[in-house]
Scaffold this active site. Structure first.
Site, PDB file in Angstrom:
ATOM      1  CD  GLN A 231      -2.503  -1.101   2.675  1.00 13.62           C
ATOM      2  OE1 GLN A 231      -2.599  -2.261   3.488  1.00 13.62           O
ATOM      3  NE2 GLN A 231      -3.241  -0.069   3.130  1.00 13.62           N
ATOM      4  CG  PHE A 262      -8.081  -5.947   4.242  1.00 15.99           C
ATOM      5  CD1 PHE A 262      -9.273  -5.366   3.693  1.00 15.99           C
ATOM      6  CD2 PHE A 262      -7.990  -7.165   4.018  1.00 15.99           C
ATOM      7  CE1 PHE A 262      -9.996  -5.998   2.610  1.00 15.99           C
ATOM      8  CE2 PHE A 262      -8.548  -7.997   2.930  1.00 15.99           C
ATOM      9  CZ  PHE A 262      -9.689  -7.435   2.445  1.00 15.99           C
ATOM     10  CD  GLU A 266      -0.313   2.588   6.552  1.00 20.37           C
ATOM     11  OE1 GLU A 266       0.061   3.654   6.679  1.00 20.37           O
ATOM     12  OE2 GLU A 266      -1.559   2.009   6.895  1.00 20.37           O
ATOM     13  NE  ARG A 344      -7.301   7.344  11.878  1.00 19.67           N
ATOM     14  CZ  ARG A 344      -8.209   8.234  11.447  1.00 19.67           C
ATOM     15  NH1 ARG A 344      -9.572   8.293  11.436  1.00 19.67           N
ATOM     16  NH2 ARG A 344      -7.619   9.112  10.494  1.00 19.67           N
ATOM     17  NE  ARG A 376     -12.437  -1.750   4.923  1.00 21.17           N
ATOM     18  CZ  ARG A 376     -13.380  -2.341   4.149  1.00 21.17           C
ATOM     19  NH1 ARG A 376     -13.068  -3.645   4.029  1.00 21.17           N
ATOM     20  NH2 ARG A 376     -13.978  -1.746   3.487  1.00 21.17           N
ATOM     21  CG  PHE A 378      -4.572   3.543  11.291  1.00 20.65           C
ATOM     22  CD1 PHE A 378      -3.714   2.649  10.701  1.00 20.65           C
ATOM     23  CD2 PHE A 378      -4.076   4.770  11.934  1.00 20.65           C
ATOM     24  CE1 PHE A 378      -2.184   3.085  10.798  1.00 20.65           C
ATOM     25  CE2 PHE A 378      -2.778   4.893  12.026  1.00 20.65           C
ATOM     26  CZ  PHE A 378      -1.785   4.282  11.333  1.00 20.65           C
ATOM     27  CB  THR A 476      -4.196  11.594  12.987  1.00 22.44           C
ATOM     28  OG1 THR A 476      -3.570  10.227  13.004  1.00 22.44           O
ATOM     29  CG2 THR A 476      -5.497  11.477  13.157  1.00 22.44           C
ATOM     30  CB  ALA A 545      -5.817   7.662   6.347  1.00 26.26           C
ATOM     31  CD  GLU A 748      -9.166   3.555   7.476  1.00 26.43           C
ATOM     32  OE1 GLU A 748      -8.413   3.023   7.958  1.00 26.43           O
ATOM     33  OE2 GLU A 748      -9.068   4.917   7.309  1.00 26.43           O
TER      34      GLU A 748
END
Length: 796
Positions: A231, A262, A266, A344, A376, A378, A476, A545, A748
């Protein structure tokens, strides 16, 4: 919503006015706001979609398999014997940390705490210590089992509760959002006004269809081309260069599509890309890593497990006056992305509810397990679930319907519209959507019927719940809110599109292509989508995100607009000096004054007039301000909203649950592609339902993951999808802020909609002893349901 063919789309009457041309206002459109097939749909169902393992391997490709200490989860390495590995037929090389020419580190967060290959200590069971490079994958797998890693074992800390009870320092400093003095407010309350409890929230395995895989091909002057299932191509590029000791420009990372991700690809795709690149660097031959499913599950991170303890003060109507959430997250052995994930979870501890006085406290625990990572939502799902558990507890305490308790605590206007981190809740759709779904789902009548059913059913119990979702959209980590795109127009009218977003099945590519087609007024099939590569668009943010379309769609729109405006100026000048703003691009044609030409003719004329038909586009989300040092600001550009109603039947003798009906109303602004968005909502719901009902990660006391294959780890199947599954997109005039064609993100937020399933299960179990707290942890597996039933029945 039925899908239209291209010919049907072409027959749609157009009403294109010059003032509509910027493309970000909610006027009538031809390509966006329509349901279109996923760009790879036909390839997916026919089996011709090419993933990395389908790419024809270059001549001489070697295969890489990691080796690890098979018994130990924690301890100091005291011996490493690889003689039998090196002697195995077909083995070309065996790699250890000593072979790394650059830095033995693949940490995505700059903490330098995540080695590519372990050197002196084992931090979790399955941590790679060496890698076998062989002529065939079979030879590499067999040889890897022959390595002997001697470890001076220590007792590992595995669970959240073990980490809380230990005196080990946390992996990261604690953090808090505070408004007022919630502790004092709760301490001063009468006992009947205090609600408190705790919930253990399990992790989740990504279980993508395509596992972690990378193919590295060496080039001239140390160059390395890496095909990675990731990702975040730029992070793969940077970390491969970091490991090999190369400038970033010598490394290219490329990905056409992923078979699911998902969040699991990342940050964690980088280790396997770097390992393949290291093997290619050492041997001078192409090298590929494809993890076995068991190794993939043991060696890669998952959704963070949480324990959340909560306390609240309420008034006689069940309205919150003060709230304390204490969040404890199992981060694993290294930091990875835990800062943002745990933050988060705090951002979403309020979900859709106003907390007048509040303290949201977060501890980030270090454990001797694989480093947990993005998944997914986060961290958001863990925060939302705890908020909804609190609503259910309040309903039990007050004897009120949980729906009414939720309505009473929703964000409102004036003094009740500010989050615990100081952001005003804009475009507040919570109450309207809750009331609308309650009406369309016939919640009141069904709840009454369920109460009557339960009164006469000793073993089968039903439950129903409506829960909202308010989810903030933006990274964020604010500097990630940027994207680039590259668009070329060719003289035959075809368009080449490239951007920094990655396609993992979610439909990003087709949505961005729709945006470009809309700008040029051409058919979608004239836009050619190309693989994401760091050689075309540099310094990309991860596709995460829920911001992939927001960022990359806007970047592509700006690139296409730049070319279109150049073309318009040229054509206006050629055709008698008409105003450029009067030139209209629509229906595969361009109208200039009284003349109408094909888009291809317009492109050819522009090229002949020496007009540049290539442009980059760059977009950065505006108006984001977040000061983490004081925990205040506007970390999100906007909120996406959703509401779901779920009805379940629980067999209290076996703990088995059946989801009977689901109603969903979800806010996507003005959808770019309704069919894609509905698919994302349905898929997110079922994945979230798996997290909350069937998917259980089990570690033994020695820290070994025991649920590391489909035989022991149960994801939802087709038979788990609710037979009565009703999904509706909220009719919206569009996003209140300036997003691409006024759409909203969809990736998400839907994962949190099935919290209504979990709440409905709790309500069904709770009907055995009305008013008593339901000690149900997540996931609500049959075993967990039976434990909760027994605890209620046994309670005096």
């Amino acid at each position: 919503m039925p899908l239209r063919s291209e010919s049907e789309h072409a027959a749609v009457a157009l009403d294109v006015r010059p003032e509509d041309r910027p493309g970000v206002t909610p006027f009538q459109t031809r390509v966006v706001h329509t349901s279109r097939f996923h760009d790879s749909a036909a390839r997916h169902v026919s089996g011709t979609a090419a993933y990395i393992d389908d790419v024809r391997e270059p001549v001489g490709t070697l295969h890489v398999v990691p080796g690890y200490a098979r018994q130990a989860a924690k301890g100091r390495i005291v011996g490493l014997d690889l003689a039998a590995v090196k002697a195995f037929p077909g083995v070309v090389a065996v790699l250890t940390a000593a072979n790394v020419p650059g830095h033995n580190d693949i940490s995505p967060s700059g903490f330098h705490d995540d080695p590519l290959l372990a050197e002196t200590e084992i931090r979790f069971h399955g941590q790679p210590v060496f890698a076998v490079v062989a002529e065939t994958r079979e030879a590499a797998r067999r040889a890897a089992r022959l390595g002997r890693v001697d470890v001076e074992a220590e007792t590992p800390i595995v669970t959240v509760d073990q980490a809380i009870a230990s005196d080990r320092p946390d992996i990261l400093p604690s953090y808090a959002f505070v408004r007022g003095d919630a502790e004092a407010a709760i301490a001063a309350a009468e006992p009947e006004a205090v609600v408190e409890g705790s919930i253990l929230i399990g992790g989740q395995e990504h279980f993508y269809l395509e596992g972690q895989i990378s193919l590295a091909v060496p080039g001239e002057d140390g160059e390395m081309h890496v095909f990675a299932s990731t990702q975040h191509p730029s992070e793969v590029q940077h970390l491969v260069a970091h490991v090999l000791g190369l400038p970033n420009a010598r490394v290219t990372a490329e990905v056409r599509r992923m078979g699911g991700a998902f969040g699991g690809k990342e940050s964690q795709a980088s280790q396997w890309a770097a390992l393949a690149a290291l093997a290619a660097h050492v041997t001078g031959r192409p090298a590929k890593v494809r993890l076995d499913r068991d190794d993939d599950m043991a060696m890669t991170g998952k959704r963070h497990d949480f324990r959340v303890n909560y306390r609240a003060r309420i008034d006689a109507e069940g309205r919150l006056e003060a709230v304390i959430h204490d969040q404890f997250a199992r981060c694993g052995h290294s930091v990875d992305l835990s800062i943002g994930i745990c933050d988060r979870a705090m951002f979403h501890a309020d979900n859709a509810y106003y907390y007048p006085e509040v303290a949201i406290n977060s501890r980030r625990l270090k454990t001797d397990t694989v480093s947990n990572t993005a998944f997914r939502g986060f961290g958001g799902p863990q925060g939302v679930l705890a908020a909804e558990r609190l609503m259910d507890e309040i309903a039990l305490r007050t004897g009120r319907d949980p729906f009414d308790v939720r309505l009473a605590n929703l964000y409102g206007e004036g003094e009740r519209d500010e989050t615990p981190y100081g952001m005003k809740v804009q475009q507040n759709l919570g109450r309207e959507m809750m009331l609308r779904l309650a009406e369309t789902s016939e919640y009141r009548a069904r709840a009454a019927a369920i109460d009557a059913f339960n009164a006469n059913s000793p073993f089968l119990r039903k439950g129903i719940a409506i829960t909202p979702v308010k989810f903030g959209i933006s990274f964020t980590l604010t500097h990630l809110n940027q994207a680039g795109a590259l668009v070329h127009v060719y003289t035959d009218g075809s368009v080449h599109l490239n951007h920094g977003g990655t396609e993992m099945g979610q439909g990003l590519y087709v949505k961005v292509a729709q945006v470009v087609a809309e700008v040029f007024g051409i058919s979608l099939d004239m836009v050619h989508i190309t693989a994401t590569t760091t050689a075309k668009v540099p310094n990309t943010s991860p596709t995460a995100a829920s911001s992939g379309t927001d960022l990359n769609g806007m970047a592509a729109l700006l690139a296409a607009q730049a070319i279109r405006d150049r073309m318009a100026s040229h054509l206006a000048n050629v055709h008698g000096g008409v105003p450029p703003e009067s030139v209209v691009f629509a229906d595969d044609h361009v109208v200039v004054g009284n003349e109408r030409m094909t888009f291809a003719a317009a492109a050819k004329s522009s090229h002949a007039g020496k007009v540049g038909l290539s442009s980059t586009g760059y977009y950065a989300t505006p108006d984001l301000v977040w000061d983490r040092s004081v925990a205040k600001g506007r970390p999100f550009y906007y909120f996406a909203w959703g509401v779901s109603c779920s009805e379940v039947t629980v067999d209290t003798l076996t703990g088995e649950t059946r989801v009977d009906r689901v109603d969903v109303l979800h806010d996507v602004g003005r959808s770019l592609n309704p069919a894609i968005d509905i698919g994302q909502i349905e898929g997110g719901f079922v994945q979230g339902m798996g997290w909350l009902t069937t998917e259980e990660l089990v570690y033994d006391a020695e820290g070994r993951l025991r649920t590391h294959a489909p035989s022991t780890y149960k994801i939802p199947t087709a038979t788990d999808v609710p037979a009565d599954f009703r999904v509706e997109l909220y009719e919206s005039g569009g996003n209140a802020v300036d997003t691409v064609y006024r759409s909203k993100a969809v990736g998400e937020p839907p994962l949190m909609l099935p919290i209504s399933v979990f709440s409905a299960i709790g309500r069904a179990v709770g009907s055995l002893k009305p008013g008593a707290p339901v000690p149900l942890d997540a996931p609500a597996t049959p075993e967990a349901v039976r434990r909760a039933v027994k605890a209620l029945v046994d309670r005096a």
